[in-house]
Design an enzyme around this catalytic site. Structure first.
Site, PDB file in Angstrom:
ATOM      1  N   LEU A 362      45.258  39.253  43.284  1.00  0.00           N
ATOM      2  CA  LEU A 362      45.680  40.349  44.157  1.00  0.00           C
ATOM      3  C   LEU A 362      45.462  41.726  43.534  1.00  0.00           C
ATOM      4  O   LEU A 362      45.875  42.729  44.108  1.00  0.00           O
ATOM      5  CB  LEU A 362      47.169  40.185  44.511  1.00  0.00           C
ATOM      6  CG  LEU A 362      47.527  38.954  45.345  1.00  0.00           C
ATOM      7  CD1 LEU A 362      49.027  38.861  45.545  1.00  0.00           C
ATOM      8  CD2 LEU A 362      46.825  38.998  46.707  1.00  0.00           C
ATOM      9  N   ARG A 363      44.827  41.761  42.365  1.00  0.00           N
ATOM     10  CA  ARG A 363      44.596  43.062  41.743  1.00  0.00           C
ATOM     11  C   ARG A 363      43.722  43.956  42.616  1.00  0.00           C
ATOM     12  O   ARG A 363      43.920  45.168  42.673  1.00  0.00           O
ATOM     13  CB  ARG A 363      43.946  42.891  40.368  1.00  0.00           C
ATOM     14  CG  ARG A 363      44.904  42.439  39.281  1.00  0.00           C
ATOM     15  CD  ARG A 363      44.340  42.738  37.887  1.00  0.00           C
ATOM     16  NE  ARG A 363      45.226  42.244  36.859  1.00  0.00           N
ATOM     17  CZ  ARG A 363      45.072  41.087  36.234  1.00  0.00           C
ATOM     18  NH1 ARG A 363      44.039  40.314  36.536  1.00  0.00           N
ATOM     19  NH2 ARG A 363      45.924  40.697  35.301  1.00  0.00           N
ATOM     20  N   GLY A 364      42.754  43.369  43.289  1.00  0.00           N
ATOM     21  CA  GLY A 364      41.884  44.155  44.165  1.00  0.00           C
ATOM     22  C   GLY A 364      42.655  44.846  45.270  1.00  0.00           C
ATOM     23  O   GLY A 364      42.415  46.022  45.573  1.00  0.00           O
TER      24      GLY A 364
END
Length: 424
Positions: A362-364
């Site tokens: 979920l970093r993006g």
């Protein structure tokens, strides 16, 4: 660049400062014998020390060269005038708008997570990053602390400062510019993490901890030139620190942990090797830099560089107004960042783009939201638009896509295509 950040084509840059002028005197943790017998474990300023019966225990202290903030300021001024080499002004850099925008957004919101800059040789990657020094804003730090501790946030305080806070002691606070630390490719692990001064142990009978580059980079910027050539063991150290925000040093039976939260900026040439996926994912944004092909623009770059080399002081003075204007714009954006909002519908579409591109984790999603809000703040708005997202999302997702060796299309183009497909 002017169209992106809402300034004239001569957008200003941050005020320059020599790298060494803002370095605090190098302190050391000394463990001195004191009377009394004990057993088990005892904590001194966050340092756990094993104690044995029949042996004197140790206490933790810090020694510094400077004796007062006023004296330190005098030393900084002297250093800046006599020992510092001039830095090329950020405002004088021609072109490379994508790289400059990524750097500015990370200065506005350090939680974006840094920038990975990849491009051809001689395209000004290192020059641009180091020119960022002039634009860095000031932060409040505890005077004399080697970890640039925040006087109010316990998460970024060194062990000595945390101990003083628990005791209710008054902390001396000074304002200083955000620190930028260069990580040399040939640096040893001890230089990066910190080490025990064995010579001092042998000559004086005490054990002194010498903080490393990670301590100096806390709450600042850690820059690694040619990051794709960095030794694997140093990559592992950076991964651990970037993941946890802390650096732990185990030496001579003593364990010391200190905060190491920094903006990681790396640059390199893709022809010299790829970056490990684990480290690449730690960079919030990815900027691609290409060689300027326009002949007139190339001539302008050459002429500006020649002027700087001939008389750096006069050249820098000619860009003071632009530098100050951009610095004010950044300060305003940092102050307004917390009030910038992004509609739920836009958040959903960002996550849909990430999902359909099969971005791992979920970093993006998180970085895309943060970067879009930082860009809106830089433009002086309090609400994110789809245009803001379109500007930053290729840089936030390009390096997170799974590599297909048979794919000839640039990953940034794939992100843009998916963006317009989802956003209509």
């Amino acid at each position: 660049m002017a169209g992106i950040i809402g300034t004239s084509s001569t957008a200003p840059i941050f005020a320059s400062r020599p790298l060494s002028s803002h370095s605090s005197p190098t302190p050391s943790f000394s463990l001195h014998p004191s009377s009394g017998l004990s057993s088990g474990r005892k904590f001194y300023g966050g340092v756990a020390l094993p104690l044995k019966k029949g042996r004197s225990h140790l206490h933790l202290s810090i020694s510094n060269v400077a004796t007062s903030p006023a004296q330190e300021e005098v030393q900084k001024l002297t250093s800046s005038k006599e020992n510092q080499r001039p830095v090329y002004p950020f405002a004088a850099i021609v072109g490379q708008d994508e790289m400059k925008l990524c750097l500015l957004l990370n200065v506005i919101d350090p939680k974006i997570g840094g920038v990975m800059i990849m491009g051809d040789r001689g395209t000004g990657k290192s020059t641009t990053v180091r020119s960022l020094v002039d634009l860095l804003p000031e932060i409040r730090v505890v005077y004399g602390d080697p970890f640039n501790s925040d006087p109010e946030d316990a998460e970024v305080q060194g062990p000595e400062v945390r101990d003083k806070v628990m005791k209710g002691e008054q902390l001396p606070v000074v304002s200083t510019k955000i620190n930028m630390v260069d990580l040399p490719l040939g640096a040893t692990e001890d230089r990066v993490c910190g080490t025990i001064d064995i010579e001092k142990a042998l000559t004086e009978g005490v054990k002194a901890f010498e903080p490393g580059l990670l301590a100096k980079a806390n709450r600042g910027i850690l820059y690694v030139d040619e990051v794709n050539l960095l030794d694997d063991h140093l990559v592992d150290v950076l991964l651990d620190s970037a993941a946890s925000g802390w650096n732990t040093v185990e030496r001579e039976g003593i364990s010391i942990s200190h905060p190491a939260r920094f903006i990681l900026i790396g640059s390199g040439n893709p022809e010299e090797g790829e970056l490990r996926p684990q480290l690449l994912d730690r960079f919030g944004m990815h900027a691609q830099v290409g060689t300027v092909r326009d002949a007139e623009l190339r001539v302008k770059i050459v002429e500006e560089r020649a002027r700087f080399d001939k008389n750096p002081k006069e050249f820098r003075e000619s860009y003071i107004a632009e530098q100050e204007k951009l610095q004010q714009q950044i300060d305003s954006a940092r102050s307004a960042l917390s009030s910038v909002t992004i509609d739920h519908d836009l958040r959903v579409k960002i996550s849909k783009v990430c999902a359909e591109l099969h971005v791992d984790g979920l970093r993006g999603d998180i970085v895309s939201n943060r970067a879009a809000k930082a860009l809106a703040a830089l433009k002086g708005r309090d609400k994110v638009t789809a245009e803001d997202i379109a500007t930053v999302i290729p840089n936030c997702l390009r390096h997170r896509l799974r590599k297909d060796p048979l794919e000839s299309i640039d990953s940034g183009v794939l992100v843009i295509e998916k963006f317009y497909e989802v956003f209509g």
